[in-house]
Design a protein around this motif. Structure first.
Motif, PDB file in Angstrom:
ATOM      1  N   SER A   1       0.807  -1.217   0.000  1.00 22.08           N
ATOM      2  CA  SER A   1       0.000   0.000   0.000  1.00 22.08           C
ATOM      3  C   SER A   1       0.836   1.261   0.000  1.00 22.08           C
ATOM      4  O   SER A   1       0.324   2.346   0.165  1.00 22.08           O
ATOM      5  CB  SER A   1      -0.915   0.003   1.230  1.00 22.08           C
ATOM      6  OG  SER A   1      -0.144  -0.104   2.394  1.00 22.08           O
ATOM      7  N   ILE A   2       2.128   1.129  -0.141  1.00 23.35           N
ATOM      8  CA  ILE A   2       2.999   2.293  -0.096  1.00 23.35           C
ATOM      9  C   ILE A   2       3.887   2.314  -1.329  1.00 23.35           C
ATOM     10  O   ILE A   2       4.337   1.287  -1.782  1.00 23.35           O
ATOM     11  CB  ILE A   2       3.902   2.251   1.166  1.00 23.35           C
ATOM     12  CG1 ILE A   2       3.038   2.189   2.410  1.00 23.35           C
ATOM     13  CG2 ILE A   2       4.824   3.463   1.221  1.00 23.35           C
ATOM     14  CD1 ILE A   2       3.827   1.947   3.638  1.00 23.35           C
ATOM     15  N   ARG A   3       4.122   3.519  -1.850  1.00 21.44           N
ATOM     16  CA  ARG A   3       5.057   3.657  -2.954  1.00 21.44           C
ATOM     17  C   ARG A   3       6.286   4.388  -2.453  1.00 21.44           C
ATOM     18  O   ARG A   3       6.284   5.577  -2.267  1.00 21.44           O
ATOM     19  CB  ARG A   3       4.443   4.441  -4.119  1.00 21.44           C
ATOM     20  CG  ARG A   3       5.359   4.515  -5.319  1.00 21.44           C
ATOM     21  CD  ARG A   3       4.566   4.937  -6.530  1.00 21.44           C
ATOM     22  NE  ARG A   3       4.042   6.274  -6.355  1.00 21.44           N
ATOM     23  CZ  ARG A   3       4.653   7.371  -6.779  1.00 21.44           C
ATOM     24  NH1 ARG A   3       5.783   7.282  -7.399  1.00 21.44           N
ATOM     25  NH2 ARG A   3       4.110   8.554  -6.598  1.00 21.44           N
ATOM     26  N   LYS A   4       7.341   3.640  -2.212  1.00 21.68           N
ATOM     27  CA  LYS A   4       8.592   4.234  -1.765  1.00 21.68           C
ATOM     28  C   LYS A   4       9.419   4.504  -3.012  1.00 21.68           C
ATOM     29  O   LYS A   4      10.006   3.608  -3.578  1.00 21.68           O
ATOM     30  CB  LYS A   4       9.306   3.270  -0.822  1.00 21.68           C
ATOM     31  CG  LYS A   4      10.598   3.809  -0.233  1.00 21.68           C
ATOM     32  CD  LYS A   4      11.168   2.788   0.716  1.00 21.68           C
ATOM     33  CE  LYS A   4      12.496   3.239   1.268  1.00 21.68           C
ATOM     34  NZ  LYS A   4      13.080   2.238   2.148  1.00 21.68           N
TER      35      LYS A   4
ATOM     36  N   SER B   1       8.708  -1.979   6.645  1.00 22.59           N
ATOM     37  CA  SER B   1       9.705  -1.477   7.573  1.00 22.59           C
ATOM     38  C   SER B   1       9.057  -0.472   8.522  1.00 22.59           C
ATOM     39  O   SER B   1       7.912  -0.058   8.326  1.00 22.59           O
ATOM     40  CB  SER B   1      10.849  -0.813   6.809  1.00 22.59           C
ATOM     41  OG  SER B   1      10.415   0.418   6.267  1.00 22.59           O
ATOM     42  N   VAL B   2       9.817  -0.044   9.520  1.00 25.77           N
ATOM     43  CA  VAL B   2       9.304   0.925  10.477  1.00 25.77           C
ATOM     44  C   VAL B   2       8.949   2.235   9.778  1.00 25.77           C
ATOM     45  O   VAL B   2       7.892   2.829  10.007  1.00 25.77           O
ATOM     46  CB  VAL B   2      10.348   1.164  11.593  1.00 25.77           C
ATOM     47  CG1 VAL B   2       9.933   2.338  12.466  1.00 25.77           C
ATOM     48  CG2 VAL B   2      10.508  -0.085  12.434  1.00 25.77           C
ATOM     49  N   MET B   3       9.831   2.706   8.899  1.00 30.82           N
ATOM     50  CA  MET B   3       9.567   3.963   8.193  1.00 30.82           C
ATOM     51  C   MET B   3       8.375   3.812   7.244  1.00 30.82           C
ATOM     52  O   MET B   3       7.564   4.721   7.107  1.00 30.82           O
ATOM     53  CB  MET B   3      10.808   4.403   7.418  1.00 30.82           C
ATOM     54  CG  MET B   3      11.989   4.782   8.295  1.00 30.82           C
ATOM     55  SD  MET B   3      11.701   6.255   9.323  1.00 30.82           S
ATOM     56  CE  MET B   3      11.434   5.484  10.925  1.00 30.82           C
ATOM     57  N   ASP B   4       8.285   2.664   6.589  1.00 29.34           N
ATOM     58  CA  ASP B   4       7.133   2.408   5.721  1.00 29.34           C
ATOM     59  C   ASP B   4       5.836   2.419   6.527  1.00 29.34           C
ATOM     60  O   ASP B   4       4.811   2.924   6.073  1.00 29.34           O
ATOM     61  CB  ASP B   4       7.271   1.059   5.016  1.00 29.34           C
ATOM     62  CG  ASP B   4       8.283   1.101   3.878  1.00 29.34           C
ATOM     63  OD1 ASP B   4       8.586   2.206   3.411  1.00 29.34           O
ATOM     64  OD2 ASP B   4       8.754   0.030   3.474  1.00 29.34           O
ATOM     65  N   ALA B   5       5.880   1.847   7.705  1.00 28.73           N
ATOM     66  CA  ALA B   5       4.684   1.788   8.543  1.00 28.73           C
ATOM     67  C   ALA B   5       4.229   3.185   8.934  1.00 28.73           C
ATOM     68  O   ALA B   5       3.028   3.484   8.949  1.00 28.73           O
ATOM     69  CB  ALA B   5       4.969   0.952   9.801  1.00 28.73           C
ATOM     70  N   ARG B   6       5.175   4.052   9.224  1.00 27.77           N
ATOM     71  CA  ARG B   6       4.802   5.422   9.579  1.00 27.77           C
ATOM     72  C   ARG B   6       4.244   6.162   8.367  1.00 27.77           C
ATOM     73  O   ARG B   6       3.295   6.930   8.484  1.00 27.77           O
ATOM     74  CB  ARG B   6       6.006   6.168  10.150  1.00 27.77           C
ATOM     75  CG  ARG B   6       5.622   7.548  10.683  1.00 27.77           C
ATOM     76  CD  ARG B   6       6.735   8.204  11.460  1.00 27.77           C
ATOM     77  NE  ARG B   6       6.267   9.487  11.999  1.00 27.77           N
ATOM     78  CZ  ARG B   6       5.763   9.650  13.213  1.00 27.77           C
ATOM     79  NH1 ARG B   6       5.630   8.624  14.016  1.00 27.77           N
ATOM     80  NH2 ARG B   6       5.360  10.851  13.621  1.00 27.77           N
ATOM     81  N   THR B   7       4.831   5.915   7.200  1.00 27.94           N
ATOM     82  CA  THR B   7       4.307   6.518   5.975  1.00 27.94           C
ATOM     83  C   THR B   7       2.864   6.092   5.754  1.00 27.94           C
ATOM     84  O   THR B   7       1.999   6.917   5.433  1.00 27.94           O
ATOM     85  CB  THR B   7       5.165   6.108   4.765  1.00 27.94           C
ATOM     86  OG1 THR B   7       6.511   6.538   4.962  1.00 27.94           O
ATOM     87  CG2 THR B   7       4.633   6.729   3.476  1.00 27.94           C
ATOM     88  N   GLN B   8       2.610   4.804   5.916  1.00 23.90           N
ATOM     89  CA  GLN B   8       1.247   4.307   5.722  1.00 23.90           C
ATOM     90  C   GLN B   8       0.294   4.886   6.760  1.00 23.90           C
ATOM     91  O   GLN B   8      -0.864   5.189   6.447  1.00 23.90           O
ATOM     92  CB  GLN B   8       1.225   2.777   5.800  1.00 23.90           C
ATOM     93  CG  GLN B   8      -0.128   2.155   5.514  1.00 23.90           C
ATOM     94  CD  GLN B   8      -0.654   2.531   4.135  1.00 23.90           C
ATOM     95  OE1 GLN B   8       0.099   2.549   3.169  1.00 23.90           O
ATOM     96  NE2 GLN B   8      -1.936   2.843   4.045  1.00 23.90           N
TER      97      GLN B   8
END
Length: 566
Positions: free
Chosen positions: A145-148, A178-185
Motif C-alpha cells: 500500500s505504499i510507494r517508496k 519497515s518501520v519507516m514504511d509503517a509510519r508513511t502508511q
C-alpha cells in the motif's frame, strides 16, 4: 474536414496515450484535449519541470489557474486528438511512472475497461522498495500500500494506472513493511480518514464545485487588481528607502540596515504578485515588474523563483519533488528524508549524512536562527540559475536571463560597492550591516515555511483532485486586517494555491467564498493564528527530530551489537 481538423478530432485510447509516453512523448490532457507539448518544453517560461509533472495527467485545473486566456488559446496548436470519458491519471515519468509501449500492450491483450473507473489510487497501491529499515521489520502490515519512490539504488515502481489491472493478481508479493514504511502508511491512512474519499466520482464532484467557485470569483471581479492598494504599497517602499538613506548619511550605519531589510521584506510580496501575473495579468509586463524589483532592487532572480515556485504549486509538500520543502541537511519535515531521497527538482540525492543527522535532531531549536540566513541561499540559487543557463534560450522569455544578469550587476554595484564598501567604514560595521539587513527579512522565510511545514506530506495518489491536494498541504494564517501589509498575502496561502493569479489585495474577500466551498465538499480548511501556527511547525520539526534521534540510537545499538542481552 481538412487534415489538421481531422488530426485534432482523433480519439485516443488510454493504451495509445500510454504508448506515446513510453516512446518519450510529453502528453498532457487539458479539457479532454490531448496535447503533445514536446516542442514547448524548452521554451516554457515557467520551466520544463512544471510541464513534466503534468505528463499523463488531466492538467485542466492546473493549466487554467496559472495561465491567461491568451496563453490558453496557444495550447490548441499542440492538440493531436481527444479522449472520451473521465480520465484517470498516470504517474508522470519524472515521478517514477512506468509506461508500456504499443508492442508491450499488444502482448497483454485488449485494454481493460476497469482502468478508467478504478477507485484505486495508484501511488498508494504500488509495491514498496525492497530495501528495509536497519532497525527491524514488523510483519503486521503489507508494504503493497505504499510507494517508496526515491531510494536511489532501487528502481522506481510503476503505478496502478500504468499497469493493466489484469496483472495485479500476478504481481510478486511485497516484502514486509519497515518501520519507516509503517509510519508513511499511518500518515496516508490519517489523511484518507480526514479528507473526502479518493473515489473518482467524489473527486470529480469536488472539481466541478471548484470550477463553479472559480466562475463566481471571476463574476465578482476578484481577479481585477486594485491599483490604489499598490499606491499605498509604493508609499511604504519609499518611506523605508528614505529612512535607510537618511540613517546611512547620518552615520547610523548599523541602524540603517533595519529599514533596508524591511524594504526587501515588503518588496518580495510585489515580486510574488508579479511572478503570478497578479498585477497587470500580462506576462511580459508583470515579468518586467518582477525583474526590476527582484533583481535590480533586491539581487534575486524572479525567473529562478518562477522556475522553482511553479513546481512547488503543482507538487506541494512532496518530499521528492517540491523544492520548497527540500532543505536538507538543515530541515526535514518528514521521516522520509531519512531515506536519502532523490530530488527530481535538483536532480540529486538529498543525502542523510552525518551532518544532516546532527542538524535534524535539533532542528526545532535551530529553525528561527537558520531562517535569518535564508536570503543568502536565495542569492546562491539565483546565481546558479542565471549563470548555469537554466532558463529558456528561445521563445517569449529568451531575453529575460540577460535582463536579469544586468540587474544582478546593477544590484551588486549599488549595494555591494556603493553602500557596503564605499559608504560604511570598518570591516565589523560592514559585516553587521549585511547580517542585520538580511536577518530582518527572516519573517518572509517564516511566512513561506509556516504555510506548509505543518501540513501533510503524504502522497494520496493520482486520483486526488487538484483542489483537495492544495487544501490538504497548505494552511492559512488568521490575522487582523490591519496586519495584512506585514504578511503580504502569504497568510492566505491555501486560497492562493487554489487561485494563484488573484491579486493579493483581494484574497481576504475571497476567503469567505473558499470557506463556503470547503464546507460544501467537506474538505477541512486549515486556519491557524500566527502564534498557533508557529507552535504547530515547531512541534512538527520536534517530532521529526525525535524520530531522527531514535533512528540514530537504534542504528548505533545494532552497529555495536548491544541488544541488552548481557
Amino acid at each position: 474536414m481538412d487534415a489538421h481538423t481531422q488530426r485534432k478530432s482523433k480519439i485516443f485510447s488510454r493504451r495509445e496515450i500510454e504508448a506515446l509516453i513510453a516512446n518519450g512523448r510529453s502528453i498532457v490532457i487539458v479539457d479532454n484535449k490531448v496535447l503533445k507539448v514536446d516542442a514547448w518544453l524548452p521554451y516554457h517560461p515557467g520551466g520544463d519541470k512544471a510541464i513534466r509533472h503534468m505528463i499523463g495527467r488531466d492538467a485542466t485545473d492546473e493549466v487554467y489557474r496559472f495561465h491567461s486566456a491568451a496563453t490558453l488559446e496557444l495550447t490548441n496548436r499542440y492538440q493531436i486528438g481527444r479522449v472520451e470519458g473521465q480520465w484517470i491519471n498516470f504517474v508522470p515519468p519524472i515521478q517514477g511512472g512506468k509506461f508500456r509501449t504499443q508492442e508491450d500492450s499488444g502482448k497483454l491483450g485488449k485494454e481493460n475497461p476497469l482502468e478508467f473507473v478504478s477507485g484505486q489510487d495508484s501511488d498508494s497501491t504500488s509495491s514498496s522498495s525492497a530495501d528495509q529499515s536497519p532497525i527491524f521489520e514488523p510483519a503486521d502490515a503489507p508494504a503493497s500500500s505504499i510507494r517508496k519512490r526515491n531510494a536511489t539504488n532501487v528502481p522506481r515502481t510503476s503505478s496502478a494506472s500504468s499497469i493493466s489491472s489484469v496483472d495485479l493478481d500476478d504481481a510478486p508479493k511485497a516484502p514486509k513493511m519497515s518501520v519507516m514504511d509503517a509510519r508513511t502508511q499511518q500518515e496516508i491512512d490519517l489523511d484518507k480518514a480526514k479528507y473526502p474519499s479518493l473515489d473518482p466520482q467524489i473527486q470529480a464532484n469536488i472539481v466541478q464545485k471548484y470550477r463553479e467557485l472559480g466562475e463566481r470569483i471571476v463574476a465578482e471581479g476578484l481577479y481585477q487588481c486594485r491599483y490604489s492598494s499598490y499606491a499605498i504599497e509604493c508609499a511604504r517602499y519609499v518611506c523605508f528607502f528614505g529612512m535607510f538613506l537618511f540613517l546611512l548619511k547620518s552615520g547610523w550605519y548599523i541602524t540603517s540596515a533595519i529599514p533596508l531589510g524591511c524594504l526587501w521584506h515588503q518588496l518580495a510580496f510585489t515580486v510574488h504578485d508579479a511572478g503570478h501575473m497578479g498585477i497587470t495579468h500580462n506576462f511580459q509586463a508583470d515579468t518586467v515588474i518582477g525583474m526590476l524589483v527582484a533583481d535590480y532592487m533586491g539581487g534575486l532572480s524572479v525567473c529562478w523563483w518562477k522556475y522553482n515556485h511553479n513546481v512547488h504549486h503543482l507538487v506541494t509538500n512532496s518530499p521528492e519533488h517540491d523544492p520548497d520543502i527540500e532543505h536538507m541537511p538543515f530541515f526535514a519535515i518528514s521521516h522520509r528524508f531519512f531515506e536519502n531521497l532523490f530530488s527530481s527538482y535538483y536532480e540529486r540525492v538529498m543525502d542523510y549524512d552525518a551532518f544532516a543527522k546532527f542538524m535534524i535532531r535539533y532542528q526545532e531549536y535551530l529553525y528561527y536562527i537558520i531562517l535569518c540566513f535564508g536570503r543568502f541561499n536565495l542569492y546562491r540559487l539565483s546565481w546558479v540559475y542565471l549563470l548555469g543557463g537554466q532558463g529558456p534560450r528561445k521563445g517569449p522569455a529568451w531575453w529575460h536571463r540577460y535582463f536579469e544578469i544586468v540587474g544582478q550587476v546593477f544590484f551588486w554595484t549599488w549595494f555591494g560597492y556603493g553602500v557596503v564598501y564605499k559608504s560604511i567604514p570598518g570591516g565589523w560595521n560592514r559585516l553587521l550591516f549585511v547580517l542585520i539587513s538580511h536577518a530582518i527579512t527572516m519573517p518572509l522565510h517564516l511566512q513561506i515555511t509556516l504555510s506548509h511545514f505543518a501540513m501533510s506530506t503524504a502522497d494520496l495518489g493520482t486520483t486526488e483532485s487538484f483542489p483537495q491536494k492544495m487544501l490538504r498541504t497548505t494552511m492559512d494564517v488568521d490575522c487582523p486586517q490591519w496586519l495584512d501589509f506585514f504578511h503580504g498575502g502569504l497568510q492566505f496561502q491555501a486560497i492562493h494555491h487554489l487561485f494563484p493569479r488573484i491579486p493579493r489585495h483581494n484574497l481576504r474577500r475571497t476567503q469567505k467564498l473558499v470557506q463556503d466551498f470547503c464546507n460544501e465538499v467537506d474538505i477541512p480548511y486549515a486556519l491557524y493564528g500566527f502564534v498557533e501556527g508557529n507552535q504547530i511547525v515547531i512541534g512538527k520539526l520536534g517530532d521529526v527530530g525525535r524520530q531522527a534521534r531514535i533512528l540514530a540510537e537504534c542504528q548505533r545499538t545494532i552497529a555495536e551489537g548491544d541488544f541488552g542481552m548481557h
